[in-house]
Enzyme design. Structure first.
Site, PDB file in Angstrom:
ATOM      1  N   MET A  11       1.291  -0.820  -0.094  1.00  0.00           N
ATOM      2  CA  MET A  11       0.161   0.114   0.263  1.00  0.00           C
ATOM      3  C   MET A  11       0.987   1.005   0.445  1.00  0.00           C
ATOM      4  SD  MET A  11      -3.210  -0.915   0.258  1.00  0.00           S
ATOM      5  CE  MET A  11      -4.617   0.423   0.843  1.00  0.00           C
ATOM      6  N   ASN A  12       0.224   2.557  -0.092  1.00  0.00           N
ATOM      7  CA  ASN A  12       1.059   3.506  -0.738  1.00  0.00           C
ATOM      8  C   ASN A  12       2.170   3.496  -0.989  1.00  0.00           C
ATOM      9  OD1 ASN A  12       0.310   5.985  -0.915  1.00  0.00           O
ATOM     10  ND2 ASN A  12       1.152   6.304   2.208  1.00  0.00           N
ATOM     11  N   GLU A  94      -5.435  -2.186  -9.820  1.00  0.00           N
ATOM     12  CA  GLU A  94      -6.249  -2.830  -8.712  1.00  0.00           C
ATOM     13  C   GLU A  94      -5.728  -4.586  -9.568  1.00  0.00           C
ATOM     14  OE1 GLU A  94      -6.461  -1.917  -5.954  1.00  0.00           O
ATOM     15  OE2 GLU A  94      -6.614   0.286  -6.331  1.00  0.00           O
ATOM     16  N   ALA A  95      -5.024  -4.518  -9.793  1.00  0.00           N
ATOM     17  CA  ALA A  95      -5.038  -6.238 -10.643  1.00  0.00           C
ATOM     18  C   ALA A  95      -5.054  -7.327  -9.459  1.00  0.00           C
ATOM     19  CB  ALA A  95      -3.940  -5.967 -11.341  1.00  0.00           C
ATOM     20  N   CYS A 151       8.659   1.735   4.945  1.00  0.00           N
ATOM     21  CA  CYS A 151       7.683   1.511   6.587  1.00  0.00           C
ATOM     22  C   CYS A 151       7.026   2.209   7.080  1.00  0.00           C
ATOM     23  CB  CYS A 151       8.213   0.146   7.419  1.00  0.00           C
ATOM     24  SG  CYS A 151       7.824  -0.231   8.942  1.00  0.00           S
ATOM     25  N   HIS A 191       7.664  -4.652  12.083  1.00  0.00           N
ATOM     26  CA  HIS A 191       6.584  -4.178  12.392  1.00  0.00           C
ATOM     27  C   HIS A 191       5.518  -4.519  11.447  1.00  0.00           C
ATOM     28  CE1 HIS A 191       9.734  -0.831  13.391  1.00  0.00           C
ATOM     29  NE2 HIS A 191       8.938  -0.982  14.242  1.00  0.00           N
TER      30      HIS A 191
END
Length: 198
Positions: A11-12, A94-95, A151, A191
Site C-alpha cells: 500500500m502507498n 487493482e489487479a 515502512c 513492524h
C-alpha cells in the site's frame, strides 16, 4: 512482441501514480489505450482510478463475469472500423482483484491480439496471503517488477500491508476490505508483527 507485465507493491507505493503516468505517456504520443480497474474498488465510485496525490481518471470497471479478451477484441475492432487505429496498450489497476480467468484472458490479449497488458496491484493481503489475481499474474506474467516504498514506522523497505482499525492492528477478517491510509499501513516484516515497537 507484446508482453504481460505485473507491477506490484505494498500500500502507498505509488502504483496508481505509475499506471496514470504510463497511460499518459502513451496518449501524448497519440497512441490509443484501454484503461481498466476492478469494480470492487468503490472508494471514489465505480470505474475511477484515483491516486493519493489527487490524480484521477475514469476507467472501465472489471466485473466478475467480464471477459477481458472479448471486450478488448471488440473494442479494438470498433475503434479500427471508426478509423481510430488499434489499441496500443491495455492498463489494469487493482489487479490483485482479478480472477484467474481474467489473467488468462490478459495473456490471450497479449498472445493473440499482440497488445501489451500492464497490470498494477498488491502482492499480498493483510494476512500475508496472495490475492487470486496476484497469484495468477505471478504465474502468467512475462515481466514482474516491484514498486518499492518504506515502512510506516521505521523507514525500512515495506513488504507487507498492516490492516488498522481504530488505531490497532487487525490480523483476522475478510480478505477484501476496501480502504486507504485510514485502514492500511505499508510495513516491514518486523513492524507487521510488532507495530508498537519503535
Amino acid at each position: 512482441m507484446a508482453q504481460l507485465f505485473f507491477q506490484y507493491g505494498a500500500m502507498n507505493s505509488g502504483k496508481t501514480i505509475e499506471i496514470l503516468k504510463d497511460a499518459h505517456n502513451y496518449e501524448v504520443q497519440g497512441r490509443k489505450i484501454a484503461l481498466l480497474t476492478s469494480a470492487l474498488d468503490t472508494r471514489n465510485g465505480v470505474g475511477k482510478i484515483v491516486s493519493r496525490i489527487g490524480l484521477q481518471r475514469d476507467a472501465i470497471p472489471i466485473s466478475h463475469e467480464m471477459n477481458l479478451f472479448t471486450y478488448i477484441q471488440e473494442l479494438n475492432a470498433q475503434d479500427e472500423a471508426q478509423g481510430d487505429g488499434p489499441i496500443a496498450c491495455v492498463f489494469i489497476d487493482e489487479a490483485q482483484f482479478l480472477e484467474r480467468h481474467h489473467v488468462i484472458e490478459c495473456a490471450r490479449i497479449v498472445d493473440e491480439l499482440n497488445i501489451p497488458v500492464m497490470t498494477f496491484g498488491l502482492k499480498n493481503d493483510f494476512q500475508n496471503n496472495l490475492f487470486e489475481g496476484t497469484k495468477n499474474l505471478l504465474l502468467f506474467a512475462d515481466k514482474i517488477k516491484e514498486i518499492k516504498t518504506i515502512c510506516h514506522y521505521c523507514g525500512h523497505k515495506a513488504i507487507m500491508n498492516l490492516r488498522i482499525h481504530n488505531g490497532k492492528p487487525v490480523y483476522e477478517g475478510e480478505q477484501v476490505q476496501i480502504g486507504g491510509d485510514e485502514s492500511y499501513h505499508p510495513v516491514c516484516r518486523f513492524h507487521y508483527f510488532h507495530p508498537k515497537a519503535r
